[in-house]
Design a protein around this motif. Structure first.
Motif, PDB file in Angstrom:
ATOM      1  N   ALA A  79      -7.736  -8.758  -4.035  1.00  0.00           N
ATOM      2  CA  ALA A  79      -7.205  -9.743  -3.091  1.00  0.00           C
ATOM      3  C   ALA A  79      -7.059  -9.138  -1.699  1.00  0.00           C
ATOM      4  O   ALA A  79      -7.350  -9.784  -0.692  1.00  0.00           O
ATOM      5  CB  ALA A  79      -5.867 -10.286  -3.589  1.00  0.00           C
ATOM      6  N   SER A  80      -6.626  -7.892  -1.632  1.00  0.00           N
ATOM      7  CA  SER A  80      -6.433  -7.241  -0.323  1.00  0.00           C
ATOM      8  C   SER A  80      -7.761  -7.096   0.416  1.00  0.00           C
ATOM      9  O   SER A  80      -7.811  -7.274   1.638  1.00  0.00           O
ATOM     10  CB  SER A  80      -5.757  -5.883  -0.474  1.00  0.00           C
ATOM     11  OG  SER A  80      -6.616  -4.929  -1.067  1.00  0.00           O
ATOM     12  N   LEU A  81      -8.813  -6.790  -0.306  1.00  0.00           N
ATOM     13  CA  LEU A  81     -10.127  -6.662   0.343  1.00  0.00           C
ATOM     14  C   LEU A  81     -10.550  -7.977   0.979  1.00  0.00           C
ATOM     15  O   LEU A  81     -11.069  -7.999   2.101  1.00  0.00           O
ATOM     16  CB  LEU A  81     -11.176  -6.183  -0.662  1.00  0.00           C
ATOM     17  CG  LEU A  81     -11.018  -4.752  -1.157  1.00  0.00           C
ATOM     18  CD1 LEU A  81     -12.001  -4.457  -2.288  1.00  0.00           C
ATOM     19  CD2 LEU A  81     -11.168  -3.749  -0.028  1.00  0.00           C
ATOM     20  N   ALA A  82     -10.312  -9.072   0.286  1.00  0.00           N
ATOM     21  CA  ALA A  82     -10.637 -10.396   0.837  1.00  0.00           C
ATOM     22  C   ALA A  82      -9.775 -10.691   2.059  1.00  0.00           C
ATOM     23  O   ALA A  82     -10.257 -11.221   3.067  1.00  0.00           O
ATOM     24  CB  ALA A  82     -10.448 -11.469  -0.222  1.00  0.00           C
ATOM     25  N   TYR A  83      -8.502 -10.334   1.994  1.00  0.00           N
ATOM     26  CA  TYR A  83      -7.587 -10.599   3.104  1.00  0.00           C
ATOM     27  C   TYR A  83      -7.965  -9.759   4.325  1.00  0.00           C
ATOM     28  O   TYR A  83      -7.984 -10.263   5.453  1.00  0.00           O
ATOM     29  CB  TYR A  83      -6.141 -10.316   2.681  1.00  0.00           C
ATOM     30  CG  TYR A  83      -5.131 -10.889   3.635  1.00  0.00           C
ATOM     31  CD1 TYR A  83      -4.709 -12.201   3.504  1.00  0.00           C
ATOM     32  CD2 TYR A  83      -4.606 -10.129   4.678  1.00  0.00           C
ATOM     33  CE1 TYR A  83      -3.780 -12.751   4.375  1.00  0.00           C
ATOM     34  CE2 TYR A  83      -3.684 -10.663   5.550  1.00  0.00           C
ATOM     35  CZ  TYR A  83      -3.276 -11.971   5.400  1.00  0.00           C
ATOM     36  OH  TYR A  83      -2.359 -12.505   6.282  1.00  0.00           O
ATOM     37  N   ILE A  84      -8.279  -8.513   4.100  1.00  0.00           N
ATOM     38  CA  ILE A  84      -8.683  -7.614   5.191  1.00  0.00           C
ATOM     39  C   ILE A  84      -9.917  -8.170   5.893  1.00  0.00           C
ATOM     40  O   ILE A  84      -9.988  -8.195   7.121  1.00  0.00           O
ATOM     41  CB  ILE A  84      -8.954  -6.195   4.653  1.00  0.00           C
ATOM     42  CG1 ILE A  84      -7.633  -5.537   4.233  1.00  0.00           C
ATOM     43  CG2 ILE A  84      -9.688  -5.332   5.674  1.00  0.00           C
ATOM     44  CD1 ILE A  84      -7.807  -4.309   3.363  1.00  0.00           C
ATOM     45  N   GLU A  85     -10.874  -8.633   5.101  1.00  0.00           N
ATOM     46  CA  GLU A  85     -12.089  -9.201   5.677  1.00  0.00           C
ATOM     47  C   GLU A  85     -11.779 -10.485   6.449  1.00  0.00           C
ATOM     48  O   GLU A  85     -12.253 -10.680   7.568  1.00  0.00           O
ATOM     49  CB  GLU A  85     -13.111  -9.488   4.575  1.00  0.00           C
ATOM     50  CG  GLU A  85     -14.434  -9.985   5.119  1.00  0.00           C
ATOM     51  CD  GLU A  85     -15.469 -10.170   4.033  1.00  0.00           C
ATOM     52  OE1 GLU A  85     -16.332 -11.063   4.206  1.00  0.00           O
ATOM     53  OE2 GLU A  85     -15.435  -9.444   3.020  1.00  0.00           O
ATOM     54  N   MET A  86     -10.955 -11.342   5.862  1.00  0.00           N
ATOM     55  CA  MET A  86     -10.607 -12.608   6.503  1.00  0.00           C
ATOM     56  C   MET A  86      -9.907 -12.369   7.853  1.00  0.00           C
ATOM     57  O   MET A  86     -10.158 -13.068   8.822  1.00  0.00           O
ATOM     58  CB  MET A  86      -9.690 -13.409   5.578  1.00  0.00           C
ATOM     59  CG  MET A  86      -9.239 -14.741   6.143  1.00  0.00           C
ATOM     60  SD  MET A  86      -8.101 -15.593   5.034  1.00  0.00           S
ATOM     61  CE  MET A  86      -6.569 -14.730   5.410  1.00  0.00           C
ATOM     62  N   MET A  87      -9.035 -11.381   7.896  1.00  0.00           N
ATOM     63  CA  MET A  87      -8.258 -11.092   9.104  1.00  0.00           C
ATOM     64  C   MET A  87      -8.978 -10.118  10.046  1.00  0.00           C
ATOM     65  O   MET A  87      -8.479  -9.835  11.127  1.00  0.00           O
ATOM     66  CB  MET A  87      -6.895 -10.503   8.723  1.00  0.00           C
ATOM     67  CG  MET A  87      -6.021 -11.440   7.906  1.00  0.00           C
ATOM     68  SD  MET A  87      -5.594 -12.962   8.756  1.00  0.00           S
ATOM     69  CE  MET A  87      -4.357 -12.357   9.884  1.00  0.00           C
ATOM     70  N   ASN A  88     -10.115  -9.604   9.595  1.00  0.00           N
ATOM     71  CA  ASN A  88     -10.866  -8.606  10.360  1.00  0.00           C
ATOM     72  C   ASN A  88      -9.964  -7.418  10.745  1.00  0.00           C
ATOM     73  O   ASN A  88     -10.005  -6.909  11.857  1.00  0.00           O
ATOM     74  CB  ASN A  88     -11.514  -9.219  11.598  1.00  0.00           C
ATOM     75  CG  ASN A  88     -12.559  -8.304  12.207  1.00  0.00           C
ATOM     76  OD1 ASN A  88     -13.187  -7.521  11.495  1.00  0.00           O
ATOM     77  ND2 ASN A  88     -12.728  -8.380  13.507  1.00  0.00           N
TER      78      ASN A  88
END
Length: 121
Positions: A79-88
């Protein structure tokens, strides 16, 4: 609603106030990605922190922090990887656990474990 759900929500609220009092910005609460959920995502001084909150009313079966098992850690990592990508987000990250132990008289102790785990990759 089940008592343990109430306890969990109360613990998450306490953890949120704890981070706010310590000058973290609350980015998200109960953020989900697929089947994974991250209780709190907070931010301070360029550091994004993914937080799992565990609340218990007894240590009969173990301390709250002992319930963040490898499966939960892996879900948080995904989930964190997706969030990091979403937030750049391009700075540092950390995975913390906040363990809250309630007493019978409705008091509690809060234990903030910074760098509680690191994904194995």
């Amino acid at each position: 609603m089940a008592i343990h759900n109430d306890l969990g929500r109360q613990g998450e609220s306490i953890a949120k106030h704890y981070f706010e009092a310590n000058e973290y910005e609350i980015l998200d609460e109960n953020w989900t990605y697929g089947k994974a959920e991250i209780d709190l995502i907070v931010y301070k001084n360029g550091l994004m922190v993914f937080v799992e909150v565990k609340s218990r009313s007894s240590v009969a079966f173990g301390r709250p922090e002992e319930f963040v098992d490898r499966t939960k850690q892996k879900q948080m990592e995904l989930a964190s990887l997706a969030y990091i990508e979403m937030m750049n987000h391009q700075n540092e990250i950390r995975f913390d656990v906040v363990a809250i132990l309630f007493t019978k008289d409705h008091n509690y102790t809060l234990k903030h474990i910074e760098d509680a785990f690191w994904p194995e990759g």
